[in-house]
Write a protein that holds these residues in place. Structure first.
Motif, PDB file in Angstrom:
ATOM      1  N   PRO A 120       0.889  -1.279   0.017  1.00  0.00           N
ATOM      2  CA  PRO A 120       0.034   0.186   0.031  1.00  0.00           C
ATOM      3  C   PRO A 120       0.847   1.205  -0.246  1.00  0.00           C
ATOM      4  O   PRO A 120       0.466   2.373  -0.567  1.00  0.00           O
ATOM      5  N   CYS A 121       1.782   1.303   0.712  1.00  0.00           N
ATOM      6  CA  CYS A 121       2.804   2.517   0.638  1.00  0.00           C
ATOM      7  C   CYS A 121       3.252   2.742  -0.776  1.00  0.00           C
ATOM      8  O   CYS A 121       3.700   4.012  -1.137  1.00  0.00           O
ATOM      9  N   ASN A 122       3.251   1.870  -1.740  1.00  0.00           N
ATOM     10  CA  ASN A 122       3.820   2.118  -3.010  1.00  0.00           C
ATOM     11  C   ASN A 122       2.370   2.271  -4.115  1.00  0.00           C
ATOM     12  O   ASN A 122       2.829   2.222  -5.240  1.00  0.00           O
ATOM     13  N   GLY A 179       6.129  -4.954   0.247  1.00  0.00           N
ATOM     14  CA  GLY A 179       5.438  -4.321   1.166  1.00  0.00           C
ATOM     15  C   GLY A 179       5.380  -4.865   2.722  1.00  0.00           C
ATOM     16  O   GLY A 179       5.441  -6.199   2.866  1.00  0.00           O
ATOM     17  N   GLU A 180       5.695  -3.965   3.402  1.00  0.00           N
ATOM     18  CA  GLU A 180       6.161  -4.272   4.904  1.00  0.00           C
ATOM     19  C   GLU A 180       4.953  -4.744   5.535  1.00  0.00           C
ATOM     20  O   GLU A 180       5.238  -5.618   6.523  1.00  0.00           O
ATOM     21  N   THR A 181       3.792  -4.329   5.437  1.00  0.00           N
ATOM     22  CA  THR A 181       2.699  -4.633   6.302  1.00  0.00           C
ATOM     23  C   THR A 181       1.980  -6.113   6.067  1.00  0.00           C
ATOM     24  O   THR A 181       1.692  -6.850   6.881  1.00  0.00           O
ATOM     25  N   LEU A 182       1.911  -6.575   4.823  1.00  0.00           N
ATOM     26  CA  LEU A 182       1.521  -7.772   4.543  1.00  0.00           C
ATOM     27  C   LEU A 182       2.618  -9.003   4.374  1.00  0.00           C
ATOM     28  O   LEU A 182       1.945 -10.195   4.439  1.00  0.00           O
ATOM     29  N   GLY A 206       9.116   2.985  -2.093  1.00  0.00           N
ATOM     30  CA  GLY A 206       8.337   3.863  -1.052  1.00  0.00           C
ATOM     31  C   GLY A 206       8.566   3.327   0.300  1.00  0.00           C
ATOM     32  O   GLY A 206       9.463   3.463   1.047  1.00  0.00           O
ATOM     33  N   CYS A 207       7.854   1.992   0.206  1.00  0.00           N
ATOM     34  CA  CYS A 207       7.955   1.227   1.707  1.00  0.00           C
ATOM     35  C   CYS A 207       9.455   0.611   1.778  1.00  0.00           C
ATOM     36  O   CYS A 207      10.363   0.605   0.834  1.00  0.00           O
ATOM     37  N   ASP A 208       9.493   0.387   3.361  1.00  0.00           N
ATOM     38  CA  ASP A 208      11.082   0.240   3.675  1.00  0.00           C
ATOM     39  C   ASP A 208      12.059  -0.265   2.816  1.00  0.00           C
ATOM     40  O   ASP A 208      13.162   0.328   2.540  1.00  0.00           O
ATOM     41  N   LYS A 209      11.854  -1.537   2.252  1.00  0.00           N
ATOM     42  CA  LYS A 209      12.881  -2.286   1.594  1.00  0.00           C
ATOM     43  C   LYS A 209      13.015  -2.276   0.129  1.00  0.00           C
ATOM     44  O   LYS A 209      14.063  -2.373  -0.514  1.00  0.00           O
ATOM     45  N   GLY A 255       0.977   7.041   0.371  1.00  0.00           N
ATOM     46  CA  GLY A 255       2.174   6.976   0.895  1.00  0.00           C
ATOM     47  C   GLY A 255       2.726   6.030   1.734  1.00  0.00           C
ATOM     48  O   GLY A 255       2.222   5.133   2.297  1.00  0.00           O
ATOM     49  N   HIS A 256       3.995   6.373   2.177  1.00  0.00           N
ATOM     50  CA  HIS A 256       4.726   5.369   3.009  1.00  0.00           C
ATOM     51  C   HIS A 256       4.554   6.002   4.686  1.00  0.00           C
ATOM     52  O   HIS A 256       4.099   7.300   4.719  1.00  0.00           O
ATOM     53  N   CYS A 257       4.926   5.398   5.528  1.00  0.00           N
ATOM     54  CA  CYS A 257       4.764   5.685   6.832  1.00  0.00           C
ATOM     55  C   CYS A 257       5.302   7.172   7.140  1.00  0.00           C
ATOM     56  O   CYS A 257       6.438   7.441   6.743  1.00  0.00           O
ATOM     57  N   MET A 258       4.705   7.915   7.856  1.00  0.00           N
ATOM     58  CA  MET A 258       5.113   9.460   7.937  1.00  0.00           C
ATOM     59  C   MET A 258       5.708   9.550   9.509  1.00  0.00           C
ATOM     60  O   MET A 258       5.922  10.872   9.672  1.00  0.00           O
ATOM     61  N   THR A 295      11.520   3.679   8.895  1.00  0.00           N
ATOM     62  CA  THR A 295      12.544   2.953   7.832  1.00  0.00           C
ATOM     63  C   THR A 295      12.349   3.642   6.357  1.00  0.00           C
ATOM     64  O   THR A 295      13.450   4.224   5.578  1.00  0.00           O
ATOM     65  N   ALA A 296      11.073   3.842   5.914  1.00  0.00           N
ATOM     66  CA  ALA A 296      10.696   4.395   4.600  1.00  0.00           C
ATOM     67  C   ALA A 296      11.032   5.730   4.566  1.00  0.00           C
ATOM     68  O   ALA A 296      11.909   6.165   3.522  1.00  0.00           O
ATOM     69  N   SER A 297      10.875   6.763   5.560  1.00  0.00           N
ATOM     70  CA  SER A 297      11.232   7.990   5.564  1.00  0.00           C
ATOM     71  C   SER A 297      12.928   8.031   5.734  1.00  0.00           C
ATOM     72  O   SER A 297      13.554   9.027   5.104  1.00  0.00           O
TER      73      SER A 297
HETATM   74 FE1  FES Z   1       5.540   0.610   4.396  1.00  0.00          FE
HETATM   75 FE2  FES Z   1       6.025   1.564   6.796  1.00  0.00          FE
HETATM   76  S1  FES Z   1       4.488  -0.090   6.360  1.00  0.00           S
HETATM   77  S2  FES Z   1       6.574   2.329   5.007  1.00  0.00           S
END
Ligand code: FES
Length: 574
Positions: free
Chosen positions: A52-54, A84-87, A120-123, A192-195, A199-201
Motif C-alpha cells: 500500500p505504501c507504493n 510491502g512491509e505490512t502484508l 516507497g515502503c521500507d525495503k 504514501g509510506h509511513c509518515m 525506515t521508509a522515511s
Molecule cells: Fe510501508 Fe511503513 S509499512 S513504509
C-alpha cells in the motif's frame, strides 16, 4: 556518444534483429522517431496494491515520463516486485535481496541508458539502490513520499509508532477495542509510506543524503502536487545524467556514505538504515563497518523532533524546509563533506546552500538541538555480541541505558508472545527479555520482532520500558530500550544461543558494551553441547536465502551479490 549508448545495441541495429527490437515496441503506438538514438530511460516502478505504501507510484511514473519526454528522452515504465512491509510474511526483509537482484537484472537485460527508480515502503528503496549500484547505469531515485499526518481525535498520530502505543493502551485498559478500530482509519489517511521517521522515511532521506535523489524530494507528502513536480524534474534530469555519464559509482563514494551516516544521526533515523547502507556500500566496494556508524555519529546532534523519538511527523518536516535544511546546518557545522557530487551534477553544499528553516521546533538548530550529540544509535560490543549490536538511544529510556538484570530467554518471538500476557510470568522491571532465533538465517529474514511488547503484568503495573535483546531488527517506527542486530545471530552459534534464563547481563551504553556474566569456560561447555537448529528449507528461494545471506554487520546481502557487475550489453538473443 549515441553509438556508445546501451540502447543503440538494440534500436540502432540493422537487419532482422533491429527490426524485431523496433517493430514489437511499435505495437504500443510509438513512432519511428523514438529510435533516433535518444537516451532510453527505464522507469522502475514498484507499484503494487499489495504494497500500500507504493500503490500510487503509477501516478508518480506518469510525472517522470513527462519529464523524460520534455528533456528529449524515451521513457519506458516497467514493473518490479514490491516488498510491502505490512502484508508480506514472514518478513519483507526476506525479499529485499530478491528485489535487488530482479531490478539489477531487468536493467541490464534491457535497452536502458538510464533509470529512474520509484520506491516507497521500507525495503523497496534500499533494494533499488543496491540494484542501481551493481548495474551502474545513470540513475535517479524518486521515493513516493510519506502519508499525510495521521489524525485521531485531537492528536497527530504516527503510522507504526501509534500501533505500538495503542496496543499498550489497550493492554493497560486505557483504550477500548472499538477505539482501536476507529484509530486504524485515522492513522493511514492518504497514499504514501509511513509518515513517522521510520525506515521508509529514513531511507528516502538516505537516498537524498547519498546524492541519489533530488534535493528536497524525500519529504514531499505522496499526495502533494510538488511530489509530482519533483518526479517530473527527476525525469528531466536523468536524461542529462546519461549525457554526462554520471553513474552511481561516481556518486556512491566513501564520503557520500559518511554523509548519509551523519544525516541519519541528525534525523534520528531508523536502525535499519545501518543494514541497508552496509548492503549498498558492499555493492560499490566501499569499505564500511559497524564501527563507522558509531564513530561518525557521535558528534552529530539529533536535530529533528520527529516520532518515534519526538513529537512531529514527516508532513511537518516537509513544511519546515525538509532535508536540505538539515544538510545545510550540518555542512555549516563542518559535520558533512561539502564536496561529493550528486545527481544534480552539483555538490552536496551547492544543493543546500539556500535552504531555509521555517519551523525551528521541528528542525532544531545545531546549537540548540532536539537531542545532544552522542545520543544517536550506539554500536555495542562485548562477549554477547562479538560482531556488534546496535541500540537506538533516542528511542530508549535514559535510565535503562546502564542496566544489569537477569535474563528471561525465549527461543523465538512466538514463544514469548504465547506467554507475555500470563500474570504468572516470572518478570520484574529489571528483567532482561532475550529473544533469539530472529537473525537473517535463523528466522529467516531478520524480521522486526525485537521490540516485543512488554508483559501485560508490567504494563498494568505502570512499567513503560524494559531492556530487550534480540538478533532481529526493530521497525524504524518502534521504540524502547532494545538491543538489536546481535551478531553473530543465535542460529549460527553466536553467544546469544548460549544464554540461559537467570544469567546476568549488563548493558552499558555509555561504554558501548553488552556483557553476559558467564565465564568463558562455562560458555564453551554450553557451546559444545549446542546443536544448530535444523532448517525446514530444502529448496526454493528461502533455501537460497539461508545458504547465502550474510550477517547483519555485513548488511544481510547475499554473498554472491556483493560488488558491481556493470552495465555491459549482454549477448544478442536473436
Ligand atoms: Fe510501508 Fe511503513 S509499512 S513504509
Amino acid at each position: 556518444m549515441t553509438s556508445e549508448r546501451r540502447s543503440a545495441a538494440w534500436f540502432s541495429a540493422t537487419g532482422r534483429a533491429g527490426m524485431i527490437y523496433r517493430s514489437w515496441m511499435r505495437n504500443q503506438g510509438f513512432g519511428a522517431e523514438v529510435f533516433d538514438g535518444r537516451p532510453v530511460i527505464g522507469i522502475a516502478t514498484s507499484a503494487s496494491e499489495l504494497a500500500p505504501c507504493n500503490a500510487h507510484l503509477h501516478r508518480v511514473a506518469e510525472a517522470v515520463k513527462r519529464g523524460v519526454w520534455q528533456a528529449g528522452g524515451f521513457p519506458l515504465e516497467f514493473p518490479t516486485m514490491a516488498t510491502g512491509e505490512t502484508l508480506m510474511r514472514p518478513t519483507a526483509m526476506l525479499y529485499r535481496n530478491l528485489m535487488a537482484m530482479e531490478v539489477e537484472e531487468l536493467i541490464r537485460a534491457n535497452p536502458l541508458d538510464g533509470v529512474v527508480l520509484l520506491s516507497g515502503c521500507d525495503k523497496t528503496t534500499p533494494a533499488m539502490l543496491m540494484a542501481a549500484a551493481s548495474v551502474d547505469v545513470p540513475a535517479v531515485m524518486v521515493t513516493g513520499g510519506p502519508m499525510l499526518n495521521g489524525k485521531y481525535k485531537d492528536m497527530d498520530v504516527g503510522s507504526g509508532t501509534h500501533v505500538w502505543k495503542f496496543e499498550e493502551e489497550l493492554k493497560a485498559g486505557r483504550m477500548t477495542q472499538e477505539e482501536c478500530f476507529f484509530a486504524e482509519g485515522c492513522m493511514a489517511r492518504s497514499n504514501g509510506h509511513c509518515m513517522t521517521m521510520g525506515t521508509a522515511s529514513t531511507m528516502a532521506c538516505m537516498a537524498e543524503a547519498l546524492g541519489m535523489q533530488l534535493p528536497g524530494s524525500a519529504t514531499w507528502p505522496a499526495v502533494d502536487a510538488r511530489r509530482f513536480e519533483t518526479a517530473q524534474a527527476a525525469g528531466q534530469r536523468v536524461v542529462s545524467l546519461v549525457e554526462e555519464e554520471l553513474r552511481p559509482s561516481k556518486i556512491l563514494t566513501r564520503q557520500a556514505f559518511e554523509n548519509a551516516i551523519r544525516v541519519n544521526a541528525a534525523i534520528g533515523g531508523s536502525t535499519n538504515a545501518i543494514i541497508h547502507l552496509l548492503a549498498i556500500a558492499g555493492r560499490v566496494g566501499v569499505e564500511l563497518g559497524l564501527h563507522d556508524f558509531d564513530a561518525l555519529a557521535r558528534d552529530v546532534p539529533t536535530l529533528l523532533d520527529l516520532m518515534p523519538s519526538g513529537r512531529f511527523l514527516m508532513e511537518d518536516f516537509c513544511y519546515a524546509g525538509g532535508l536540505p535544511v538539515v544538510m545545510r546546518q550540518l555542512v555549516e557545522a563542518d559535520l558533512l563533506h561539502a564536496g561529493p557530487i550528486t545527481v544534480t551534477g552539483k555538490s552536496v553544499a551547492d544543493n543546500v546552500t539556500d535552504a531555509e528553516c521555517w519551523n525551528a521546533e521541528v528542525i532544531t538548530p545545531v546549537a540548540e538541538p532536539f537531542q545532544p550529540a552522542g545520543t544517536g544509535t550506539a554500536v555495542l560490543t562485548g562477549n554477547l555480541c562479538p560482531g556488534g549490536a546496535v541500540l537506538k538511544q533516542s528511542a530508549a529510556s535514559p535510565e535503562l541505558l546502564t542496566h544489569k538484570g537477569k535474563a528471561l530467554v525465549f527461543d523465538s518471538a512466538e514463544e514469548y508472545h504465547a506467554v507475555c500476557d500470563d500474570p504468572e510470568l516470572p518478570v520484574d522491571a529489571s528483567t532482561v527479555l532475550v529473544i533469539r532465533g530472529a537473525g537473517p538465517k535463523g528466522y529467516p529474514g531478520m524480521p522486526e520482532v525485537s521490540n516485543v511488547p512488554l508483559p501485560a503484568k508490567m504494563l498494568k503495573a505502570g512499567v513503560t520500558d524494559m531492556v530487550r535483546i534480540c538478533d532481529g531488527r526493530m521497525s524504524g517506527t518502534g521504540y524502547g530500550t532494545v538491543v538489536l542486530h546481535v551478531t553473530p545471530e543465535s542460529a549460527v552459534g553466536g553467544p546469544l544461543a548460549f544464554v540461559r534464563t537467570g544469567d546476568e547481563i549488563t548493558l552499558d551504553v555509555p561504554n558501548r558494551s553488552l556483557t553476559l556474566h558467564v565465564d568463558d569456560e562455562e560458555l564453551n561447555r554450553r557451546r559444545e553441547a549446542w546443536a544448530p537448529p535444523g532448517s525446514p528449507y530444502t529448496s526454493g528461494y528461502t533455501w537460497l536465502y539461508t545458504h547465502h545471506v550474510l550477517q547483519a554487520d555485513e548488511g544481510a546481502d547475499f554473498d554472491f551479490l556483493q560488488g558491481s557487475r556493470g552495465h555491459a550489453v549482454p549477448r544478442d538473443s536473436h
